[in-house]
Design an enzyme around this catalytic site. Structure first.
Site, PDB file in Angstrom:
ATOM      1  N   CYS A 145      -8.318  -3.485  -7.624  1.00  0.00           N
ATOM      2  CA  CYS A 145      -7.530  -2.542  -6.838  1.00  0.00           C
ATOM      3  C   CYS A 145      -7.425  -1.204  -7.571  1.00  0.00           C
ATOM      4  O   CYS A 145      -7.196  -1.175  -8.787  1.00  0.00           O
ATOM      5  CB  CYS A 145      -6.128  -3.107  -6.583  1.00  0.00           C
ATOM      6  SG  CYS A 145      -5.106  -2.023  -5.551  1.00  0.00           S
ATOM      7  N   CYS A 163       0.137  -0.331  -9.596  1.00  0.00           N
ATOM      8  CA  CYS A 163       1.426  -1.040  -9.504  1.00  0.00           C
ATOM      9  C   CYS A 163       1.603  -1.929 -10.738  1.00  0.00           C
ATOM     10  O   CYS A 163       0.815  -2.851 -10.976  1.00  0.00           O
ATOM     11  CB  CYS A 163       1.480  -1.870  -8.239  1.00  0.00           C
ATOM     12  SG  CYS A 163       1.117  -0.929  -6.729  1.00  0.00           S
ATOM     13  N   CYS A 180       1.463  -5.913 -10.753  1.00  0.00           N
ATOM     14  CA  CYS A 180       0.385  -6.611 -10.057  1.00  0.00           C
ATOM     15  C   CYS A 180      -0.768  -6.976 -10.987  1.00  0.00           C
ATOM     16  O   CYS A 180      -1.290  -6.133 -11.727  1.00  0.00           O
ATOM     17  CB  CYS A 180      -0.124  -5.739  -8.907  1.00  0.00           C
ATOM     18  SG  CYS A 180      -1.371  -6.582  -7.892  1.00  0.00           S
ATOM     19  N   CYS A 182      -0.837 -15.510   6.326  1.00  0.00           N
ATOM     20  CA  CYS A 182      -0.725 -14.138   5.844  1.00  0.00           C
ATOM     21  C   CYS A 182      -2.042 -13.744   5.202  1.00  0.00           C
ATOM     22  O   CYS A 182      -2.437 -14.304   4.181  1.00  0.00           O
ATOM     23  CB  CYS A 182       0.418 -14.018   4.834  1.00  0.00           C
ATOM     24  SG  CYS A 182       2.008 -14.555   5.511  1.00  0.00           S
ATOM     25  N   CYS A 240      -0.147 -12.680  10.050  1.00  0.00           N
ATOM     26  CA  CYS A 240       0.416 -11.471   9.460  1.00  0.00           C
ATOM     27  C   CYS A 240      -0.651 -10.844   8.574  1.00  0.00           C
ATOM     28  O   CYS A 240      -1.297 -11.544   7.794  1.00  0.00           O
ATOM     29  CB  CYS A 240       1.659 -11.806   8.632  1.00  0.00           C
ATOM     30  SG  CYS A 240       2.405 -10.381   7.791  1.00  0.00           S
ATOM     31  N   CYS A 283       7.377  -6.934   8.324  1.00  0.00           N
ATOM     32  CA  CYS A 283       7.755  -7.812   7.213  1.00  0.00           C
ATOM     33  C   CYS A 283       7.775  -6.939   5.964  1.00  0.00           C
ATOM     34  O   CYS A 283       6.759  -6.345   5.602  1.00  0.00           O
ATOM     35  CB  CYS A 283       6.724  -8.928   7.082  1.00  0.00           C
ATOM     36  SG  CYS A 283       6.909  -9.980   5.628  1.00  0.00           S
ATOM     37  N   ARG A 324      12.575 -14.932   3.109  1.00  0.00           N
ATOM     38  CA  ARG A 324      11.526 -15.808   2.594  1.00  0.00           C
ATOM     39  C   ARG A 324      11.538 -15.815   1.069  1.00  0.00           C
ATOM     40  O   ARG A 324      11.522 -14.764   0.434  1.00  0.00           O
ATOM     41  CB  ARG A 324      10.155 -15.320   3.084  1.00  0.00           C
ATOM     42  CG  ARG A 324       8.994 -16.232   2.693  1.00  0.00           C
ATOM     43  CD  ARG A 324       7.684 -15.706   3.262  1.00  0.00           C
ATOM     44  NE  ARG A 324       7.835 -15.414   4.668  1.00  0.00           N
ATOM     45  CZ  ARG A 324       7.338 -14.326   5.252  1.00  0.00           C
ATOM     46  NH1 ARG A 324       6.663 -13.430   4.562  1.00  0.00           N
ATOM     47  NH2 ARG A 324       7.522 -14.140   6.540  1.00  0.00           N
TER      48      ARG A 324
END
Length: 376
Positions: free
Chosen positions: A65, A69, A72, A109, A142, A202, A272
């Site tokens: 990626c 972040c 992550c 998801c 999702c 979400c 969740r």
């Protein structure tokens, strides 16, 4: 405790607590913890009974990626020893999803690392959604693909996506300390785009990144203003090889207080328990079911979760039941979507940092992107 009685009454009426009340929940002592869980549990059962919704993650593209972040394992510069692979083909993703659906999940998801999807990526994910829905009647899908450009949410909706996930993760005031390659406002904009396209929004948070109680309350109040249908509460998984590898700030008790606070602020929303529950809640996971009405089944994006059979046994042993696919998750007044408003501040006690349990973080080596059977 007068505070808890008041919070229960407010939760049953969908009224927003004050910031001071939310902070007070986080500052309660361990001696009062079971009282806090019992109070928030009344609100949870009022809106969702004893149902637990099961969700299943499929990591469509792992690692590599370009975003930074800090939490992550897939970030730019990550040295975490995770699986790395490019896009799964639609039939591969559908087979991966089938394992979770066979285990009782009602929502799949679909997640892909990256800043956001290209139009070709949206086409690819649209084909995957169709493949999953063609083979599984009634399944919810999702998508979680990062920041959306204009028109992409509408295309995902037209392809059959039911929801879009994009977490705020932390408060606006601390966001730049966690990520520099995009902004908090970028994330808010994507949630608005999902809403506007008719997708169920979400959006949630990550706890345990060194934030204060005030930061946690800030992000949860911001989430209520954003009005998502579901709020995933992640607990930081401190991966070796990431900037936050040494942030072991959570105890099971603190995790339960955070979940209770979220339930009081968003009483009628699908809360969740997401990544990190096995790492930080550990043997206290069954108590968390009294606060949250939804969990992920099996593994996460780059780390292994509890065995799917153990999840199902835990739900049954705790006196809860898996939510059927023909049951609508949200209370009737929230369909097709909704949460509510906002509110102040106060100092709060912080738990002493627990000993790091790096042995609890298991890198995923099975399921999507491998030839090994998935955990579901």
């Amino acid at each position: 405790m007068d505070l808890l009685n008041k919070l229960v009454d407010q939760g049953l009426r969908r009224e927003l607590p004050t910031r001071e009340e939310a902070l007070a929940v986080l500052a309660t002592s361990d001696d009062d913890l079971l009282d806090v869980v019992a109070a928030a549990g009344k609100v949870r059962r009022h809106w969702f009974g004893r149902r637990v919704k099961l969700n299943y993650l499929v990591n469509l593209k792992s690692g590599l990626c370009p975003e930074d972040c800090s939490y992550c394992s897939q970030r730019l510069g990550s040295k975490a020893d995770i699986l790395k692979y490019t896009w799964l083909k639609p039939d591969e993703a559908s087979r991966a999803a089938a394992a979770g659906l066979a285990g009782g999940a009602k929502r799949v998801c679909l997640v892909a690392s990256g800043r956001g999807p290209t139009d070709r990526d949206v086409d690819r994910v649209s084909e995957t959604i169709k493949a999953i829905k063609d083979q599984n009647e009634g399944v919810e899908v999702c998508a979680c693909l990062g920041l959306l450009s204009d028109g992409q949410a509408e295309r995902l909706r037209a392809a059959g996506a039911d929801a879009y996930n994009h977490n705020l993760n932390t408060s606006e005031g601390t966001y730049a300390d966690i990520t520099t390659t995009h902004t908090y406002a970028d994330r808010v904009d994507t949630v608005h785009k999902a809403h506007a396209a008719g997708l169920s929004a979400c959006s949630g948070l990550i706890a345990g990144m060194g934030e204060s109680d005030a930061d946690l309350v800030d992000v949860v109040f911001s989430l209520r203003e954003l009005d998502p249908d579901s709020v995933p509460v992640n607990f930081l998984i401190p991966f070796e090889g990431t900037p936050l590898a040494k942030e072991w700030n959570l105890t099971p008790q603190r995790c339960l207080r955070i979940l209770a606070m979220v339930r009081f602020v968003c009483p009628d929303v699908e809360v969740r328990i997401a990544g990190g529950r096995e790492v930080h809640l550990r043997s206290m996971q069954p108590l968390a079911l009294h606060l949250a009405n939804s969990i992920f089944l099996g593994d996460y994006l780059t780390s292994e979760g509890q065995a799917g059979k153990a999840d199902l046994d835990m739900i049954a042993d705790a006196g809860f039941e898996v939510e059927d696919t023909d049951r609508v998750t949200l209370p009737e007044h929230r369909a097709p979507g909704g949460c509510a408003s906002a509110c102040g501040s106060a100092p709060a006690a912080q738990d002493a940092a627990p000993e790091a349990r790096t042995d609890l973080v298991a890198v995923r080596r099975r399921g999507a992107g491998t030839d090994v059977a998935p955990n579901a």
